[in-house]
Design an enzyme around this catalytic site. Structure first.
Site, PDB file in Angstrom:
ATOM      1  N   ASP A 431       0.841  -1.194   0.000  1.00 20.47           N
ATOM      2  CA  ASP A 431       0.000   0.000   0.000  1.00 20.47           C
ATOM      3  C   ASP A 431       0.885   1.256   0.000  1.00 20.47           C
ATOM      4  OD1 ASP A 431      -2.740   1.219   0.421  1.00 20.47           O
ATOM      5  OD2 ASP A 431      -1.737   1.967   2.217  1.00 20.47           O
ATOM      6  N   GLU A 487       1.728  -0.379  -5.006  1.00 17.38           N
ATOM      7  CA  GLU A 487       0.813   0.722  -5.316  1.00 17.38           C
ATOM      8  C   GLU A 487       1.708   1.945  -5.454  1.00 17.38           C
ATOM      9  OE1 GLU A 487      -3.403   2.487  -3.695  1.00 17.38           O
ATOM     10  OE2 GLU A 487      -1.787   2.273  -2.234  1.00 17.38           O
TER      11      GLU A 487
END
Length: 805
Positions: A431, A487
């Site tokens: 993330d 990401e």
């Protein structure tokens, strides 16, 4: 008693001359006045207290200082009294490995803290934890129990139902980046499970959202039968990823699982994923987090807001305990085994497991956040700080993990290795991974670069071309063999899609694919050429850097943003249910409601929406790269237009198994058949970007593609060693068109998929009873090498021998 060489320590403030003198010890003793209770007032923090289990701990501290004062004349040696325990046999222990580790018939405890001046191991029984009590404290000696910056102790005894934590003392000086508080029991960053509340969403004692937490102590009985489980090691190009929320997947009553909302619940539904063609499960955060982090009444829905998604980690080694049916039973051992069971059973069905990990920030937030673990252990090491102690906030969540600090990057690698070797996971999705490429808060160039440099020395947060953490992961002998997905952006404006440091093995969530595909499919001018790049695996992003199509994780929808059904039903976000006056969530969704806003619409609009959903899914399945499907999209789950459902533990986020059954012969069937088709085709998961030898572009006429800004039509043929040749076309115009097909002497094109047709004729599978009748309806066009395409539709045709040729 133990004789140790005594030298001045940098942890003791003042000159070495003063430290090595009787006056130093007398000054320490003068600050120690035995209180009437078991409270020890810390000399470094006159306003803070540290609670001991009994008076012996106080006596031990004073005895050590008396001994040292009496021996200070020699200066060369000091007599150290070992830490004492009423329950355990205590020895000095070993500095490695970090965490609590079984060895030599006992448990070794080891933890890093470079800035603490004292450390205390707190032992807590499960029953005492519920009453917020400490069972026993063992004060560690800074000479006997410390090696370098590592505190350690070794214990032998009965650890049944025993947990642990630490208390650290040192400066409480936020402006210098220090938050030591000896009244707080903090978690070991290397703890393998964190125990607190027993059930998801249930308040602790006295309705406390943050009751005391403690760490699992390992025991010799910690065994799990892997039944010979081995990594599947699929080539990444062959994956079809499914993003799933463990609790949301089976929490709805229609799941009819024995253990809804748990790891075991997911196990019960693995066959659904198998039917869908999924061979890689991406678990939304399963590290320990506190779902009650911002627990509050939501007057809009009349329920309570929780942290449902879990992007707010407390501990990175611990699986989310309340996602297990066992809860805190057996001090978390059973919960760990339930996670392992999920991985093992997924592997049995040919499904890999990838974890969504959040190494960009933690739950402790900014300077107003709680002291739970990293902050109380060594805040200035674990978090990215400005020179006056302020927290950098590249995560948008209050703090930023100091990823490229040497200690922190080793911690992250140790954690990832643990999940691969001990828990058997197959990879990770990181993330806000761009944060892991930013320079750490070591404020001089020698620490950052190894040599001094001219100019501004404040390099904290600067994007690094060769980030030490990414380098370490990429070249680690264990981790370089697993799936690594970034990401590739953060909330500080660092956007690295296509340029993330990759060492040839990292993939990326391709956010540009999502945006371009949404624009083209809904009929926006100017995207035909960019859409074609997406179909080829985005060579414009990845080929120049030496990467391959499989480095692109293609997705149209994810947990964050509109669901697929909402993408074609709403022009605007509808987030009022979040209780934030619709101010939260993304405003630029590139969505189209097909003519009417909201779930309820006339029949023509609903038909167009279903067609558009098929178009998006077909695009995913025929694109080079790795497709990712978001949970619930396979049956058309709606969140009512809410594109930021982070706070809802209710039907908004729950997979609706009853709705899935209703869609079984409709969209779900279409999705299953398309994933099966992708798996069967050799050409829809290439190891390299397609060239003209394999792929040809077409327009309304063969070989004449239209890349103009007004074009809304893209078509191509693809040579496939299994299917022969495939023709794929997308008509994103509001007008129908009759297209001319490429001529292949001795062969004719036959329809397989047409998203404009009603189900089940949208996919002419081999088991469809009326398949031959349906094909005959196309005959007049196909005999003339033509095909009619309705507006907003897409097709797949296959080449087959012409019996009449």
């Amino acid at each position: 008693m133990e004789l140790l060489q005594f030298t001045s320590s940098p942890l003791l403030h003042g000159s070495s001359k003063f430290i090595n003198s009787p006056e130093f010890y007398k000054s320490k003793l003068s600050n120690l006045k035995k209180p009437p209770t078991t409270t020890f007032r810390c000399c470094n923090h006159p306003n803070k207290t540290s609670h001991f289990a009994n008076s012996k701990a106080f006596e031990n501290v004073t005895k050590n200082l008396v001994i040292r004062a009496s021996k200070s004349a020699e200066l060369e040696t000091a007599v150290i009294k070992k830490p004492q325990s009423q329950r355990f046999q205590v020895s000095k222990g070993y500095p490695t490995p970090f965490g609590a580790t079984l060895r030599d018939g006992g448990v070794n405890f080891s933890i890093f803290s470079s800035n603490a001046v004292s450390a205390t191991l707190c032992l807590i029984t499960l029953s005492d934890l519920q009453e917020n009590k400490v069972t026993e404290e063992i004060a560690l000696d800074s000479f006997a129990n410390k090696t370098g910056d590592v505190w350690h102790v070794f214990l032998k005894g009965d650890f049944k139902d025993m947990l642990y934590g630490y208390k650290f003392d040192g400066k409480f000086s936020p402006q210098e980046g220090h938050y030591f508080d000896p009244t707080k029991i903090v978690l070991d960053p290397y703890a393998k499970a964190v125990i607190s509340r027993a059930q998801f969403g249930v308040l602790g004692p006295d309705e406390n959202c943050w009751p005391q937490m403690a760490c699992l102590v390992p025991t010799p009985e910690d065994e799990f039968d892997w039944e010979g489980d081995l990594p599947l090691k699929y080539p990444q190009r062959d994956l079809i990823i499914y993003e799933v929320h463990v609790r949301g997947f089976t929490r709805h009553e229609s799941s009819k699982t024995e253990h809804p909302g748990t790891y075991l619940g997911v196990v019960e539904k693995l066959d659904h994923l198998k039917d869908l063609g999924i061979n890689c499960l991406e678990l939304m955060p399963c590290h320990e987090f506190n779902e009650l982090e911002y627990f509050s009444y939501n007057s809009v829905l009349g329920d309570y807001k929780v942290n449902f998604w879990g992007y707010s980690t407390i501990n990175y080694f611990s699986p989310m305990i309340s996602y297990s049916s066992a809860g805190i039973r057996n001090c978390g051992h059973d919960a760990i085994n339930e996670f392992k069971l999920l991985v093992r059973e997924a592997h049995k069905r040919g499904i890999e497991v990838v974890m969504d990990v959040v190494f960009n920030h933690t739950v402790e937030g900014n300077d107003k956040g709680p002291i739970l673990s990293f902050r109380g252990v060594d805040n200035s090491v674990y978090y990215m700080l400005a020179p006056k102690g302020e927290f950098y906030n590249y995560s948008g969540c209050g703090n930023t993990f100091n990823c490229n600090h040497p200690v922190v990057r080793q911690f992250i690698v140790d954690c990832l290795r643990y999940w691969v070797t001990e828990m058997h996971v197959d990879g990770f999705r990181f993330d806000l991974a761009s944060i892991m490429t930013r320079g750490s808060s070591l404020w001089d160039s020698v620490n950052v670069y190894g040599i001094p440099i001219e100019g501004d020395l404040l390099t904290t947060g600067t994007p690094l071309r060769s980030p030490p953490l990414i380098d370490l992961i990429s070249n680690d002998p264990i981790l370089r063999g697993v799936k690594l997905i970034a990401e590739a952006w953060d909330t500080g404006g660092l956007y690295q899609v296509g340029i993330f440091p990759h060492w040839g093995i990292w993939s990326e969530w391709n956010g540009k694919y999502r945006d371009i595909v949404r624009q083209f499919i809904k009929g926006t001018d100017g995207f035909a050429g960019a859409f074609a790049e997406c179909l080829c695996g985005s060579p414009n992003l990845y080929q120049g850097g030496g990467r391959k199509p499989w480095n692109s994780i293609n997705f149209v929808c994810a947990h964050d943003g509109f669901s697929l059904a909402d993408l074609v039903s709403y022009n605007q976000k509808h987030n009022l249910a979040n209780g934030e006056d619709n101010n939260d969530g993304e405003t630029h969704n590139n969505s189209w409601n097909c003519g009417q806003e909201g779930e309820f619409a006339n029949i023509l609009v609903k038909k167009l929406r279903r067609r558009q959903m098929r178009n998006f899914f077909l695009c995913l399945m025929v694109s080079q790269g790795v497709p990712m499907i978001s949970m619930g999209d396979e049956y058309g789950h709606t969140k009512g237009g809410n594109n930021n459902t982070y706070c809802h533990d209710n039907d908004i986020n729950y997979f609706r198994w009853d709705k899935k059954e209703e869609s079984k012969s409709d969209f779900f069937r279409f999705c299953c058949l398309l994933t099966k088709f992708r798996h069967e085709c050799e050409s829809l998961g290439l190891s390299d970007f397609p060239t003209a030898d394999r792929l040809q572009w077409h327009g309304h006429a063969p070989g004449l593609p239209d890349w103009s800004d007004k074009s809304r039509f893209v078509a191509f043929t693809l040579i496939d060693s299994v299917k022969g040749e495939i023709y794929v076309a997308f008509n994103a115009s509001h007008l129908p068109v009759i297209i001319s097909l490429p001529k292949r002497p001795g062969y004719r094109w036959e329809p397989l998929v047409d998203t404009s047709k009603p189900e089940p004729f949208d996919f002419l599978s081999s088991d469809l009873p009326a398949k031959e009748i349906a094909i005959k309806q196309y005959a007049p066009f196909l005999d003339a090498n033509l095909y009619p395409m309705l507006s907003y539709s897409s097709i797949i045709l296959l080449l087959s021998p012409d019996e009449n040729a």
